[in-house]
Scaffold this active site. Sequence first.
Site, PDB file in Angstrom:
ATOM      1  N   GLU A  24       0.671  -0.974  -0.284  1.00 32.43           N
ATOM      2  CA  GLU A  24      -0.200   0.010  -0.036  1.00 32.43           C
ATOM      3  C   GLU A  24       0.616   0.903  -0.110  1.00 32.43           C
ATOM      4  O   GLU A  24       0.694   2.581   0.280  1.00 32.43           O
ATOM      5  CB  GLU A  24      -1.155   0.355   1.475  1.00 32.43           C
ATOM      6  CG  GLU A  24      -2.616  -0.519   0.705  1.00 32.43           C
ATOM      7  CD  GLU A  24      -2.612  -2.178   0.303  1.00 32.43           C
ATOM      8  OE1 GLU A  24      -1.365  -3.131   1.511  1.00 32.43           O
ATOM      9  OE2 GLU A  24      -3.627  -2.409   0.371  1.00 32.43           O
TER      10      GLU A  24
ATOM     11  N   TYR B 278       3.441   1.784   2.365  1.00 28.48           N
ATOM     12  CA  TYR B 278       4.065   2.070   3.164  1.00 28.48           C
ATOM     13  C   TYR B 278       5.913   2.722   2.955  1.00 28.48           C
ATOM     14  O   TYR B 278       6.239   1.918   1.845  1.00 28.48           O
ATOM     15  CB  TYR B 278       3.225   1.544   4.543  1.00 28.48           C
ATOM     16  CG  TYR B 278       2.253   2.225   5.073  1.00 28.48           C
ATOM     17  CD1 TYR B 278       1.985   3.669   5.003  1.00 28.48           C
ATOM     18  CD2 TYR B 278       1.117   1.261   4.296  1.00 28.48           C
ATOM     19  CE1 TYR B 278       0.624   3.812   5.061  1.00 28.48           C
ATOM     20  CE2 TYR B 278      -0.275   1.520   5.129  1.00 28.48           C
ATOM     21  CZ  TYR B 278      -0.296   2.976   4.855  1.00 28.48           C
ATOM     22  OH  TYR B 278      -2.077   3.310   5.651  1.00 28.48           O
TER      23      TYR B 278
ATOM     24  N   ARG C 229       3.370  -8.754   4.434  1.00 26.94           N
ATOM     25  CA  ARG C 229       1.995  -8.149   3.432  1.00 26.94           C
ATOM     26  C   ARG C 229       2.463  -7.312   2.321  1.00 26.94           C
ATOM     27  O   ARG C 229       3.533  -5.869   2.354  1.00 26.94           O
ATOM     28  CB  ARG C 229       1.425  -7.579   3.849  1.00 26.94           C
ATOM     29  CG  ARG C 229      -0.081  -6.701   3.166  1.00 26.94           C
ATOM     30  CD  ARG C 229      -1.516  -6.167   4.129  1.00 26.94           C
ATOM     31  NE  ARG C 229      -2.186  -5.491   2.997  1.00 26.94           N
ATOM     32  CZ  ARG C 229      -3.276  -5.910   2.727  1.00 26.94           C
ATOM     33  NH1 ARG C 229      -3.776  -6.533   2.937  1.00 26.94           N
ATOM     34  NH2 ARG C 229      -3.699  -5.184   2.059  1.00 26.94           N
TER      35      ARG C 229
ATOM     36  N   HIS D 283      -1.386   3.688  -1.505  1.00 29.80           N
ATOM     37  CA  HIS D 283      -2.780   4.717  -1.602  1.00 29.80           C
ATOM     38  C   HIS D 283      -2.611   5.962  -2.643  1.00 29.80           C
ATOM     39  O   HIS D 283      -3.967   6.357  -2.118  1.00 29.80           O
ATOM     40  CB  HIS D 283      -2.703   4.651   0.008  1.00 29.80           C
ATOM     41  CG  HIS D 283      -3.217   4.262   0.887  1.00 29.80           C
ATOM     42  ND1 HIS D 283      -3.611   3.343   1.540  1.00 29.80           N
ATOM     43  CD2 HIS D 283      -2.613   3.896   2.094  1.00 29.80           C
ATOM     44  CE1 HIS D 283      -4.069   2.237   1.773  1.00 29.80           C
ATOM     45  NE2 HIS D 283      -3.034   2.820   2.843  1.00 29.80           N
TER      46      HIS D 283
ATOM     47  N   ARG E 184     -11.854  -6.400  -1.741  1.00 26.27           N
ATOM     48  CA  ARG E 184     -12.668  -6.909  -2.631  1.00 26.27           C
ATOM     49  C   ARG E 184     -13.661  -7.928  -2.458  1.00 26.27           C
ATOM     50  O   ARG E 184     -14.378  -9.001  -3.246  1.00 26.27           O
ATOM     51  CB  ARG E 184     -13.622  -6.249  -3.603  1.00 26.27           C
ATOM     52  CG  ARG E 184     -13.479  -4.760  -3.513  1.00 26.27           C
ATOM     53  CD  ARG E 184     -14.824  -4.331  -3.429  1.00 26.27           C
ATOM     54  NE  ARG E 184     -15.542  -4.030  -3.808  1.00 26.27           N
ATOM     55  CZ  ARG E 184     -17.256  -4.761  -3.743  1.00 26.27           C
ATOM     56  NH1 ARG E 184     -17.309  -5.631  -2.357  1.00 26.27           N
ATOM     57  NH2 ARG E 184     -18.260  -5.019  -4.250  1.00 26.27           N
TER      58      ARG E 184
ATOM     59  N   GLN F  76     -18.074   4.425   4.255  1.00 19.81           N
ATOM     60  CA  GLN F  76     -18.618   5.852   4.957  1.00 19.81           C
ATOM     61  C   GLN F  76     -18.034   6.128   6.170  1.00 19.81           C
ATOM     62  O   GLN F  76     -18.340   7.141   6.506  1.00 19.81           O
ATOM     63  CB  GLN F  76     -20.080   5.675   5.078  1.00 19.81           C
ATOM     64  CG  GLN F  76     -20.499   6.590   3.443  1.00 19.81           C
ATOM     65  CD  GLN F  76     -22.114   6.699   3.583  1.00 19.81           C
ATOM     66  OE1 GLN F  76     -22.637   5.645   1.947  1.00 19.81           O
ATOM     67  NE2 GLN F  76     -23.158   7.631   3.680  1.00 19.81           N
TER      68      GLN F  76
ATOM     69  N   ARG G 135     -25.683  25.293  -7.916  1.00 21.43           N
ATOM     70  CA  ARG G 135     -25.464  26.902  -7.640  1.00 21.43           C
ATOM     71  C   ARG G 135     -23.617  27.698  -7.017  1.00 21.43           C
ATOM     72  O   ARG G 135     -23.338  28.118  -7.364  1.00 21.43           O
ATOM     73  CB  ARG G 135     -26.223  27.364  -7.011  1.00 21.43           C
ATOM     74  CG  ARG G 135     -27.356  26.931  -7.859  1.00 21.43           C
ATOM     75  CD  ARG G 135     -28.719  27.150  -6.885  1.00 21.43           C
ATOM     76  NE  ARG G 135     -29.038  26.798  -6.006  1.00 21.43           N
ATOM     77  CZ  ARG G 135     -29.539  26.367  -4.943  1.00 21.43           C
ATOM     78  NH1 ARG G 135     -30.314  27.403  -5.105  1.00 21.43           N
ATOM     79  NH2 ARG G 135     -29.952  25.813  -3.426  1.00 21.43           N
TER      80      ARG G 135
END
Length: 700
Positions: free
Chosen positions: A177, A179, A227, A265, A301, A352, A591
Site C-alpha cells: 500500500e 508505506y 503483506r 494509497h 473486495r 462511509q 449553484r
Amino acid sequence: MTATPATGHPASPPYPTLFSPVTVGPVRLENRVIMGSMHLGLEDRRRDAPKLAAFYAERARGGVGLIITGGFAPNRTGRLTPMAGTMRSAADVVAHRTVTHAVHAAGGRIALQLLHAGRYSYHPWSAAPERSTSPITPFTARRMSRRAVGRTVADFVRAAGLARRAGYDGVEVMGSEGYLINQFLSPRTNRRTDAWGGTPSKRRRFATEIVRRIRAAEGPDFLIVFRMSMADLVPDGQSLTETLELARELEEAGADLLNTGIGWHEARVPTIVTSVPRAAFTAFTRRVREAVTIPVAASNRINMPHTAEQVLASGQADLVTMARPFLADPDWVAKAAAGTPGRINTCIACNQACLDHTFQNRPASCLVNPRAGRETDPAFPPLPDRSLLPVAPRSRRQDTAPRRIAVVGAGPAGLAAATQAAARGLDVDLFEAGGSIGGQFRLARQIPGKEEFAETLRYFRQRIDETGVCLHLGRRATVPGLLDGGYDRILLATGVVPRTIELPGIDRPNVHAYPDVVSGRVRCGPRVAIIGAGGIGHDVAGLLTEPDPAAPQSPRSWHSQWGVDPDFTDRGGLTAADPGAPARRVHLIQRKTTRLGAGLGKTTGWVHRSALRARGVEGITGAGYVRIDDDGLHLDVDGARRVLEVDDIVVCAGQDSQRDLYDPLVAAGADVVLVGGADVAAELDAKRAIEQATRLAARL
Ligand code: NAP
Ligand code: SF4
C-alpha cells in the site's frame, strides 16, 4: 445448496475449502479466513486497549481463523499521525496484553501489524528512502541515512519481540500500500545508490532484512506474515519480475505467509470501493502463489463466502483476508460455517463509517453495523439473540406483554429500528406503503457499481423473519390506524421526498425527479442536464453515462476501464485506461462555486469525479437557473447567459423530510419519535439513519 437440518448446522460443509484447516508456519488455523488489518482509531491511546480488546474478542468468538491488528509503528518516526500507536516499550506491551488475553480467551489467534508509514506520515518528522513528498500528504519526508535505515530494521525486530511478549501469536510486516517498505521496494521512491537501493535486489534488502532478522531473533515458533504489494498501480512501481522475486526472497528469509495487497494509497485506481467488482485482483495473487511454497492470502473486495470459496477452490490463494466485512458482521465466519450466508450483514464497501472516519481522525465504525468499534458502549448493546446461531423465528405471541411498537417506513432507518427493537423482545409492527422494503437503498442498488446495497436489503429481510417483526407491505399507515393500534410508541421513519424546485418550465414533461430516472420509469434522451451535483447528482450522472448498463461489471471490463494491466507487462501493472464511450452527453450543475463533488466521501469522491471526467461529463459550478423551455435549460454562468440544449433535465436537488403523520399524532397524545430522513433530511444519509435507529431501539 446444502441442506440445513433442524440443528441449524449443514449436513456437509457448505464451503469445503474455506473451512479446511491450514497450517501457517507454527500455527494451525481451523479455517482459511483472516481478519485483515484495519485502523479503528482505538490503537493510539493505551487507555482504549479495553475497547480494542472487546472489538477483537467479539470477532474471535465469531470464529475468524486469524486476526491482524491495525498498524503499530516500530518507532516514533514511523507513526502515521503524531500520536499514533507504537510497539516500542514495556508500557506498550502491558496495554497490548489486554487485547491478546481477550482474543485468546475467546479462542482466537492474533498477530500485530508493524507499519512504518515512511512518506505517508502526517507529521513533520517523516522519513523515507529519499527526500520526497507524497501526493497525499502535506509533509516532506527527509532522506534516511544509512544509519537510520539500519536502526529502523532493528526497531522492527525489537517491535516483533515486544509483540511476542505482549502475547501476540505473530506479526504482520506491512510492506504494501505504499508505506515505507514498499517505498524502499519501488524505483518510484527509491533512487538510492547505496546498499539499500540502486538495483532491484538492493531495493528488496530492507524488506528481506527485516523478515530475516525477526526470524533469527524469534525462532521458528513465531508467526511472521508479510503483506506485500502484488502490483503497485503507480507509475514506476515494481515490475512483475521484481514482485515475484521479492516473494521468493521473503520465503527464504523466513516469512510464513504472504498476505497480498494491491495499489498504493496514492494510486489513481480504486481498489476497495463498492464499484470495484468482487475479487477483482485475485489473478495477481495467483501469480505470487505460483512463485512460492508458503501459503498466500488474497484480499480486496471479498465479502461473501461464495466469493471466498471460489477464490480458494480455483487455486488463486490459500487463504482470504477481509477487514471491513468483519466490521459489518463479527459472526461472518460462524454464519458461513453454519451454511446460513443469508444471515450475514454484508459489507457494502461504502467506506462511509470506516475509512472515511479514519481520514477524518474519527474512530471507525460501520454503516450497516453501528456497534462496530463501540462494543463497550452501552448505547450499542449486543443483541440478545446474537449467540443463538442460527436464530429460530421468534413467536411474537409467546412474549409476556411486550411493549408494542409501530415503525412506519421500511427504509434503512425503519428497518434498523424495527429489527433491533424486535430482537430485544418488543412487539413490532412495521408499515410500508410501497410493495417492498428498502426506501432509498432500493434506489441506490440500481446505480451501476452499487449493486452491493441489495445485500443489506437481503439481510434486513432475513432479520425481519428472524426477529418476528410483523411486516405490513403495501399498507400506508394513517393517524387513526396508528392511534387505534394501541402502540406504546410510534417511530416515524417515513423518509424523504425529492425536493421540488421553483423554476419557470419546471413542470415540462422532460423534467424528471431523480427517482423516476433511477428506477427506470423514465428513459432519458442522449443529452441530459442534471440540476444538483450532490451524491445523487453524481450517481445519476454515472447511471446515465454508463457505457453499457446491461452488461454486468466483470474484473476484466473494470481493469480496462481503470487502466489495470492483468498481464502486468509494465512496471506498476498499469496500462492505458479505456473508459468506454459514454451512453449520453451529460451536464452536472450546481449553484455553489466550490469544487464539484466536494461533499462526497474522502475515499470515494475522487473515484466518482474521476469516472465522470473520463466519460466527458461537463461540471458547471456557480450556475444560476433561469428557465426551461423548448431550447433547453437556461443558465447564468459567470455573468453570461448559457443555454444547454438537452433532451431531458433531471432534478437532484436534495430532499425534504416526509413527516405528515407527526403533528396529528403528537396532537392526539401519541408517543412519537422521528428517525432517519423523516427527522433530518439535510445530508440525508443511511449511516446516520441506521445509527440513530439503533441507538433508539436500544433505549426502547
Ligand atoms: P445533496 O448532497 O445535499 O445535494 C443536493 C444538490 O442539490 C446540491 O448540489 C445543491 O447544490 C443542489 N440544490 C439544493 N437545493 C437546490 C435548489 N433549491 N435548487 C437547485 N439546486 C439545489 O443531496 P443528494 O445529492 O440528494 O444526496 C443526499 C445524501 O445522500 C447526501 O448527503 C450524500 O451523503 C448521500 N449520497 C452520497 C452519495 C455518494 O457519496 N456517492 C451518493 C448518493 C447519496 P447547490 O445548492 O450548490 O445548487
Ligand atoms: Fe463496509 Fe461500509 Fe461498514 Fe465500512 S462502513 S465496513 S465499507 S459497510
